[in-house]
Design an enzyme around this catalytic site. Sequence first.
Site, PDB file in Angstrom:
ATOM      1  N   PRO A 254       1.201   6.347   0.307  1.00 37.26           N
ATOM      2  CA  PRO A 254       1.504   6.730   1.681  1.00 37.26           C
ATOM      3  C   PRO A 254       2.979   7.044   1.942  1.00 37.26           C
ATOM      4  O   PRO A 254       3.867   6.400   1.396  1.00 37.26           O
ATOM      5  CB  PRO A 254       1.077   5.501   2.498  1.00 37.26           C
ATOM      6  CG  PRO A 254       1.072   4.374   1.531  1.00 37.26           C
ATOM      7  CD  PRO A 254       0.670   4.978   0.213  1.00 37.26           C
ATOM      8  N   ASN A 255       3.163   8.035   2.768  1.00 33.14           N
ATOM      9  CA  ASN A 255       4.463   8.492   3.275  1.00 33.14           C
ATOM     10  C   ASN A 255       5.289   9.267   2.249  1.00 33.14           C
ATOM     11  O   ASN A 255       6.339   9.812   2.593  1.00 33.14           O
ATOM     12  CB  ASN A 255       5.293   7.316   3.841  1.00 33.14           C
ATOM     13  CG  ASN A 255       4.545   6.606   4.946  1.00 33.14           C
ATOM     14  OD1 ASN A 255       4.140   7.248   5.917  1.00 33.14           O
ATOM     15  ND2 ASN A 255       4.327   5.306   4.820  1.00 33.14           N
TER      16      ASN A 255
ATOM     17  N   ARG B 280      12.260  12.038   4.600  1.00 34.38           N
ATOM     18  CA  ARG B 280      12.134  10.591   4.835  1.00 34.38           C
ATOM     19  C   ARG B 280      13.303   9.851   4.181  1.00 34.38           C
ATOM     20  O   ARG B 280      13.447   9.884   2.945  1.00 34.38           O
ATOM     21  CB  ARG B 280      10.822  10.102   4.222  1.00 34.38           C
ATOM     22  CG  ARG B 280      10.625   8.607   4.289  1.00 34.38           C
ATOM     23  CD  ARG B 280       9.436   8.170   3.450  1.00 34.38           C
ATOM     24  NE  ARG B 280       9.292   6.732   3.497  1.00 34.38           N
ATOM     25  CZ  ARG B 280       8.633   6.017   2.587  1.00 34.38           C
ATOM     26  NH1 ARG B 280       8.059   6.630   1.567  1.00 34.38           N
ATOM     27  NH2 ARG B 280       8.554   4.717   2.695  1.00 34.38           N
TER      28      ARG B 280
ATOM     29  N   TYR C 145      15.646   7.883  -0.714  1.00 33.46           N
ATOM     30  CA  TYR C 145      14.709   8.584  -1.600  1.00 33.46           C
ATOM     31  C   TYR C 145      15.225   9.939  -2.092  1.00 33.46           C
ATOM     32  O   TYR C 145      14.538  10.603  -2.863  1.00 33.46           O
ATOM     33  CB  TYR C 145      13.362   8.773  -0.883  1.00 33.46           C
ATOM     34  CG  TYR C 145      12.723   7.450  -0.518  1.00 33.46           C
ATOM     35  CD1 TYR C 145      12.294   6.568  -1.514  1.00 33.46           C
ATOM     36  CD2 TYR C 145      12.560   7.057   0.813  1.00 33.46           C
ATOM     37  CE1 TYR C 145      11.722   5.345  -1.194  1.00 33.46           C
ATOM     38  CE2 TYR C 145      11.980   5.839   1.141  1.00 33.46           C
ATOM     39  CZ  TYR C 145      11.571   4.991   0.139  1.00 33.46           C
ATOM     40  OH  TYR C 145      11.004   3.776   0.450  1.00 33.46           O
TER      41      TYR C 145
ATOM     42  N   ASN D 299       2.958   6.023  -8.148  1.00 37.25           N
ATOM     43  CA  ASN D 299       3.867   5.429  -7.166  1.00 37.25           C
ATOM     44  C   ASN D 299       2.994   4.966  -6.001  1.00 37.25           C
ATOM     45  O   ASN D 299       2.602   5.766  -5.150  1.00 37.25           O
ATOM     46  CB  ASN D 299       4.918   6.427  -6.694  1.00 37.25           C
ATOM     47  CG  ASN D 299       5.938   5.744  -5.780  1.00 37.25           C
ATOM     48  OD1 ASN D 299       5.689   4.658  -5.255  1.00 37.25           O
ATOM     49  ND2 ASN D 299       7.083   6.380  -5.578  1.00 37.25           N
TER      50      ASN D 299
ATOM     51  N   ALA E  67       4.013   1.889  -0.235  1.00 40.11           N
ATOM     52  CA  ALA E  67       3.877   0.583   0.438  1.00 40.11           C
ATOM     53  C   ALA E  67       2.655  -0.199  -0.035  1.00 40.11           C
ATOM     54  O   ALA E  67       2.645  -1.442   0.035  1.00 40.11           O
ATOM     55  CB  ALA E  67       3.836   0.774   1.953  1.00 40.11           C
TER      56      ALA E  67
ATOM     57  N   HIS F 115       2.812  -3.433  -2.307  1.00 37.41           N
ATOM     58  CA  HIS F 115       3.174  -4.784  -1.883  1.00 37.41           C
ATOM     59  C   HIS F 115       1.999  -5.612  -1.359  1.00 37.41           C
ATOM     60  O   HIS F 115       2.153  -6.804  -1.169  1.00 37.41           O
ATOM     61  CB  HIS F 115       4.298  -4.699  -0.840  1.00 37.41           C
ATOM     62  CG  HIS F 115       5.411  -3.780  -1.264  1.00 37.41           C
ATOM     63  ND1 HIS F 115       6.140  -3.996  -2.410  1.00 37.41           N
ATOM     64  CD2 HIS F 115       5.883  -2.613  -0.732  1.00 37.41           C
ATOM     65  CE1 HIS F 115       7.029  -3.015  -2.558  1.00 37.41           C
ATOM     66  NE2 HIS F 115       6.886  -2.158  -1.550  1.00 37.41           N
TER      67      HIS F 115
ATOM     68  N   ASP G 268      -7.052  -3.747  -8.174  1.00 33.09           N
ATOM     69  CA  ASP G 268      -8.292  -3.827  -8.950  1.00 33.09           C
ATOM     70  C   ASP G 268      -8.625  -2.476  -9.588  1.00 33.09           C
ATOM     71  O   ASP G 268      -9.110  -2.423 -10.726  1.00 33.09           O
ATOM     72  CB  ASP G 268      -9.453  -4.303  -8.062  1.00 33.09           C
ATOM     73  CG  ASP G 268      -9.364  -5.800  -7.753  1.00 33.09           C
ATOM     74  OD1 ASP G 268      -8.546  -6.499  -8.380  1.00 33.09           O
ATOM     75  OD2 ASP G 268     -10.112  -6.268  -6.863  1.00 33.09           O
TER      76      ASP G 268
ATOM     77  N   GLU H 225       3.609   2.216 -13.390  1.00 34.62           N
ATOM     78  CA  GLU H 225       4.002   2.082 -11.975  1.00 34.62           C
ATOM     79  C   GLU H 225       5.438   2.568 -11.843  1.00 34.62           C
ATOM     80  O   GLU H 225       6.314   2.123 -12.598  1.00 34.62           O
ATOM     81  CB  GLU H 225       3.906   0.602 -11.565  1.00 34.62           C
ATOM     82  CG  GLU H 225       4.382   0.343 -10.144  1.00 34.62           C
ATOM     83  CD  GLU H 225       4.402  -1.157  -9.808  1.00 34.62           C
ATOM     84  OE1 GLU H 225       3.779  -1.971 -10.532  1.00 34.62           O
ATOM     85  OE2 GLU H 225       5.079  -1.509  -8.817  1.00 34.62           O
TER      86      GLU H 225
ATOM     87  N   HIS I  40       8.758   3.713  -9.087  1.00 34.78           N
ATOM     88  CA  HIS I  40       9.363   3.731  -7.755  1.00 34.78           C
ATOM     89  C   HIS I  40      10.644   4.543  -7.811  1.00 34.78           C
ATOM     90  O   HIS I  40      11.404   4.440  -8.782  1.00 34.78           O
ATOM     91  CB  HIS I  40       9.673   2.310  -7.274  1.00 34.78           C
ATOM     92  CG  HIS I  40       8.446   1.455  -7.199  1.00 34.78           C
ATOM     93  ND1 HIS I  40       7.559   1.528  -6.149  1.00 34.78           N
ATOM     94  CD2 HIS I  40       7.937   0.561  -8.072  1.00 34.78           C
ATOM     95  CE1 HIS I  40       6.554   0.689  -6.375  1.00 34.78           C
ATOM     96  NE2 HIS I  40       6.755   0.099  -7.537  1.00 34.78           N
ATOM     97  N   ILE I  41      10.863   5.289  -6.757  1.00 36.42           N
ATOM     98  CA  ILE I  41      12.082   6.102  -6.664  1.00 36.42           C
ATOM     99  C   ILE I  41      13.282   5.180  -6.460  1.00 36.42           C
ATOM    100  O   ILE I  41      14.296   5.286  -7.137  1.00 36.42           O
ATOM    101  CB  ILE I  41      11.940   7.100  -5.490  1.00 36.42           C
ATOM    102  CG1 ILE I  41      10.761   8.043  -5.750  1.00 36.42           C
ATOM    103  CG2 ILE I  41      13.241   7.877  -5.277  1.00 36.42           C
ATOM    104  CD1 ILE I  41      10.292   8.812  -4.525  1.00 36.42           C
ATOM    105  N   SER I  42      13.144   4.287  -5.504  1.00 32.45           N
ATOM    106  CA  SER I  42      14.198   3.300  -5.238  1.00 32.45           C
ATOM    107  C   SER I  42      13.966   2.076  -6.128  1.00 32.45           C
ATOM    108  O   SER I  42      12.951   1.990  -6.821  1.00 32.45           O
ATOM    109  CB  SER I  42      14.159   2.885  -3.764  1.00 32.45           C
ATOM    110  OG  SER I  42      12.972   2.152  -3.488  1.00 32.45           O
TER     111      SER I  42
ATOM    112  N   ARG J 292      16.053  -4.202  -2.070  1.00 33.16           N
ATOM    113  CA  ARG J 292      15.768  -3.865  -0.676  1.00 33.16           C
ATOM    114  C   ARG J 292      15.173  -5.066   0.067  1.00 33.16           C
ATOM    115  O   ARG J 292      15.363  -6.196  -0.344  1.00 33.16           O
ATOM    116  CB  ARG J 292      14.875  -2.618  -0.644  1.00 33.16           C
ATOM    117  CG  ARG J 292      15.532  -1.434  -1.365  1.00 33.16           C
ATOM    118  CD  ARG J 292      14.654  -0.204  -1.375  1.00 33.16           C
ATOM    119  NE  ARG J 292      14.371   0.237  -0.005  1.00 33.16           N
ATOM    120  CZ  ARG J 292      13.380   1.077   0.310  1.00 33.16           C
ATOM    121  NH1 ARG J 292      12.593   1.553  -0.654  1.00 33.16           N
ATOM    122  NH2 ARG J 292      13.175   1.433   1.559  1.00 33.16           N
TER     123      ARG J 292
ATOM    124  N   ARG K 125       9.523  -6.076  -0.171  1.00 31.08           N
ATOM    125  CA  ARG K 125       9.371  -5.095  -1.257  1.00 31.08           C
ATOM    126  C   ARG K 125       9.567  -5.723  -2.637  1.00 31.08           C
ATOM    127  O   ARG K 125       9.408  -5.053  -3.657  1.00 31.08           O
ATOM    128  CB  ARG K 125      10.371  -3.945  -1.088  1.00 31.08           C
ATOM    129  CG  ARG K 125      10.191  -3.154   0.181  1.00 31.08           C
ATOM    130  CD  ARG K 125      11.112  -1.935   0.217  1.00 31.08           C
ATOM    131  NE  ARG K 125      11.300  -1.468   1.579  1.00 31.08           N
ATOM    132  CZ  ARG K 125      10.459  -0.639   2.213  1.00 31.08           C
ATOM    133  NH1 ARG K 125       9.404  -0.167   1.601  1.00 31.08           N
ATOM    134  NH2 ARG K 125      10.694  -0.268   3.459  1.00 31.08           N
TER     135      ARG K 125
END
Length: 151
Positions: free
Chosen positions: A15-16, A23, A28, A78, A81, A84, A91, A105, A107-109, A114, A118
């Site tokens: 999402p997002n 954003r 990001y 990725n 959110a 978390h 699963d 997995e 992540h950009i950040s 943070r 997170r």
Amino acid sequence: MNHKPVTRILVLNGPNLGRLGSREPEVYGSGNLADLEALLVESVPPGIEIDLRQTNDEGELIDWLHEAVDSATPVVLNPAAFTHYSYGLRDAAALVTKAGLPLIEVHISNPHTREEFRHDSVISGVATGVIAGFGFDSYRLGVDQILRARS
Ligand code: DQA
């Protein structure tokens, strides 16, 4: 392990992440998903397809992981959110790695630098590996690792 030759890598975004570019660019960066796709397509050898997708829908992301299992396709994920708190996504990710397929997995950040919420990932415990904090290069490193491990 599943040793079918890699011809396609699913690069799944939660999402997002469709808002990349506008954003929180200070977190990001200024590139959007089309820029990310171009970077990845450029970085892989001929004959490897980058199948990049984004959804805001948890169920759709879970369905895509089922599709990865059924088609024996490695995954760069990725979870955004969902990282978390989504046990449903965890699963589904476990189904991928239990099938002997890599799921990286990314992540950009670096979420550990943070907000506290997170710092935990419910996905990491079932992922093949985790790459975070390198901007779009986190994805590139994930794709490279899948190709290195499978060649
Ligand atoms: C993110 C980090 C998550 O905490 C956040 O919710 C995202 C993006 C990253 O790529 O840095 O949406 O996964």
